[in-house]
Design a protein around this motif. Structure first.
Motif, PDB file in Angstrom:
ATOM      1  N   MET A   1       0.833  -1.211   0.000  1.00 17.27           N
ATOM      2  CA  MET A   1       0.000   0.000   0.000  1.00 17.27           C
ATOM      3  C   MET A   1       0.863   1.254   0.000  1.00 17.27           C
ATOM      4  SD  MET A   1      -3.130  -0.727   2.547  1.00 17.27           S
ATOM      5  CE  MET A   1      -3.546  -2.402   2.878  1.00 17.27           C
ATOM      6  N   SER A   2       1.939   1.245   0.785  1.00 13.83           N
ATOM      7  CA  SER A   2       2.814   2.418   0.786  1.00 13.83           C
ATOM      8  C   SER A   2       3.568   2.543  -0.534  1.00 13.83           C
ATOM      9  CB  SER A   2       3.773   2.377   1.967  1.00 13.83           C
ATOM     10  OG  SER A   2       4.672   1.313   1.838  1.00 13.83           O
ATOM     11  N   THR A   3       3.811   1.429  -1.211  1.00 15.04           N
ATOM     12  CA  THR A   3       4.444   1.484  -2.522  1.00 15.04           C
ATOM     13  C   THR A   3       3.523   2.165  -3.535  1.00 15.04           C
ATOM     14  OG1 THR A   3       5.592  -0.575  -2.039  1.00 15.04           O
ATOM     15  CG2 THR A   3       5.544   0.092  -4.329  1.00 15.04           C
ATOM     16  N   MET A   4       2.231   1.971  -3.380  1.00 17.38           N
ATOM     17  CA  MET A   4       1.257   2.598  -4.279  1.00 17.38           C
ATOM     18  C   MET A   4       1.008   4.066  -3.931  1.00 17.38           C
ATOM     19  SD  MET A   4       0.280   0.432  -6.580  1.00 17.38           S
ATOM     20  CE  MET A   4      -1.189   1.181  -7.207  1.00 17.38           C
ATOM     21  N   ALA A   5       1.343   4.475  -2.724  1.00 17.83           N
ATOM     22  CA  ALA A   5       1.061   5.844  -2.275  1.00 17.83           C
ATOM     23  C   ALA A   5       2.010   6.843  -2.933  1.00 17.83           C
ATOM     24  CB  ALA A   5       1.170   5.916  -0.751  1.00 17.83           C
ATOM     25  N   SER A   6       1.804   8.102  -2.625  1.00 19.03           N
ATOM     26  CA  SER A   6       2.512   9.178  -3.324  1.00 19.03           C
ATOM     27  C   SER A   6       4.014   9.221  -3.053  1.00 19.03           C
ATOM     28  CB  SER A   6       1.886  10.513  -2.954  1.00 19.03           C
ATOM     29  OG  SER A   6       1.975  10.715  -1.556  1.00 19.03           O
ATOM     30  N   ARG A   7       4.468   8.745  -1.919  1.00 23.95           N
ATOM     31  CA  ARG A   7       5.907   8.839  -1.634  1.00 23.95           C
ATOM     32  C   ARG A   7       6.743   7.973  -2.578  1.00 23.95           C
ATOM     33  NH1 ARG A   7       9.141   9.510   3.758  1.00 23.95           N
ATOM     34  NH2 ARG A   7      11.207   9.159   2.926  1.00 23.95           N
ATOM     35  N   TYR A   8       6.298   6.756  -2.831  1.00 25.26           N
ATOM     36  CA  TYR A   8       7.045   5.854  -3.713  1.00 25.26           C
ATOM     37  C   TYR A   8       6.467   5.822  -5.120  1.00 25.26           C
ATOM     38  CZ  TYR A   8       9.263   4.538   0.576  1.00 25.26           C
ATOM     39  OH  TYR A   8       9.948   4.586   1.750  1.00 25.26           O
TER      40      TYR A   8
ATOM     41  N   PRO B   1       9.343  -0.790   0.712  1.00 30.82           N
ATOM     42  CA  PRO B   1       8.753  -0.419  -0.577  1.00 30.82           C
ATOM     43  C   PRO B   1       9.780  -0.331  -1.710  1.00 30.82           C
ATOM     44  CG  PRO B   1       7.804   0.917   1.156  1.00 30.82           C
ATOM     45  CD  PRO B   1       8.909   0.115   1.785  1.00 30.82           C
ATOM     46  N   GLU B   2      11.004   0.082  -1.384  1.00 29.12           N
ATOM     47  CA  GLU B   2      12.045   0.127  -2.413  1.00 29.12           C
ATOM     48  C   GLU B   2      12.335  -1.260  -2.976  1.00 29.12           C
ATOM     49  OE1 GLU B   2      12.877   3.461   0.527  1.00 29.12           O
ATOM     50  OE2 GLU B   2      12.496   1.336   0.699  1.00 29.12           O
ATOM     51  N   GLN B   3      12.283  -2.281  -2.119  1.00 30.87           N
ATOM     52  CA  GLN B   3      12.510  -3.647  -2.581  1.00 30.87           C
ATOM     53  C   GLN B   3      11.361  -4.112  -3.472  1.00 30.87           C
ATOM     54  OE1 GLN B   3      13.307  -4.911   1.625  1.00 30.87           O
ATOM     55  NE2 GLN B   3      14.551  -6.424   0.560  1.00 30.87           N
ATOM     56  N   ILE B   4      10.136  -3.745  -3.112  1.00 35.30           N
ATOM     57  CA  ILE B   4       8.985  -4.112  -3.934  1.00 35.30           C
ATOM     58  C   ILE B   4       9.096  -3.441  -5.298  1.00 35.30           C
ATOM     59  CG2 ILE B   4       6.471  -3.990  -4.126  1.00 35.30           C
ATOM     60  CD1 ILE B   4       6.387  -4.124  -1.031  1.00 35.30           C
ATOM     61  N   LEU B   5       9.493  -2.167  -5.309  1.00 35.86           N
ATOM     62  CA  LEU B   5       9.699  -1.474  -6.581  1.00 35.86           C
ATOM     63  C   LEU B   5      10.782  -2.153  -7.410  1.00 35.86           C
ATOM     64  CD1 LEU B   5       9.472   2.293  -5.586  1.00 35.86           C
ATOM     65  CD2 LEU B   5       7.888   0.994  -6.999  1.00 35.86           C
TER      66      LEU B   5
END
Length: 181
Positions: A51-58, A144-148
């Motif tokens: 969810m944080s990966t989908m949010a505006s920061r990432y 989130p960086e790893q998910i990206l």
């Protein structure tokens, strides 16, 4: 925080005054890699990280995946995040089968990759026991960086994959080993 900017190169081909010629495989690969539609199959803490990966920061949208699909028929990238109970395995397989070809799978986190710390009778010890996995993202939960980075690896796979690979005998044998026709 500095980020490396990767410039998308045009497919290799022949260029002239007013035209560019290349192979159909390369054009389709370029289009696929910039329009992946993820289907999140999240069950626990790794889902929160997604969810944080989908949010505006990432901002996963900058990579062409701003539209998470909640219908397997409209998705081409399955993101399995979290602990998968053995009773959920047939459901996960059914979701995978409902996705149209070509489809890619990312196992996000230790639980989806190997069962994590839950070495019990009720937890599936890795989703690769029921469906083929293209990319594994380690961590408990992964950042989130790893998910990206995992999604970038799938983009690289889609960009370089031949249109004929999914119809080839090696891929069909892989599906047959999972009892997927």
């Amino acid at each position: 925080m500095t980020q490396d900017i990767k410039i998308v190169e045009a497919p290799e081909g022949y260029e002239g005054s007013g035209f560019f010629a290349t192979s159909f495989d390369k054009v389709v690969g370029l289009a696929r890699s910039h329009s992946l539609w993820p289907l999140p199959f999240a069950t626990s803490c790794c889902g929160i990280e997604f969810m944080s990966t989908m949010a505006s920061r990432y901002d996963l949208a900058r990579f062409g995946s701003e539209r998470p699909s909640f219908s397997p028929r409209q998705a081409d990238m399955l993101l399995v995040a979290g602990t998968i109970a053995k009773k959920m395995a047939p459901i996960l397989k059914q979701v995978y089968l409902q996705m149209a070809e070509p489809r890619w799978v990312i196992a996000i986190g230790a639980c989806a990759s190997s069962g994590g710390i839950f070495d019990t009778y009720s937890v599936l010890q890795g989703i690769d026991r029921v469906i083929p996995v293209d990319v594994y993202v380690p961590g408990c939960p992964p950042r989130p960086e790893q998910i990206l980075e995992g999604i970038m690896q799938v983009r690289e796979l889609t960009h370089n994959e031949s249109l004929r690979r999914r119809n080839g005998p090696e891929y069909q044998a892989l599906l047959a080993s999972y009892n997927i026709q």
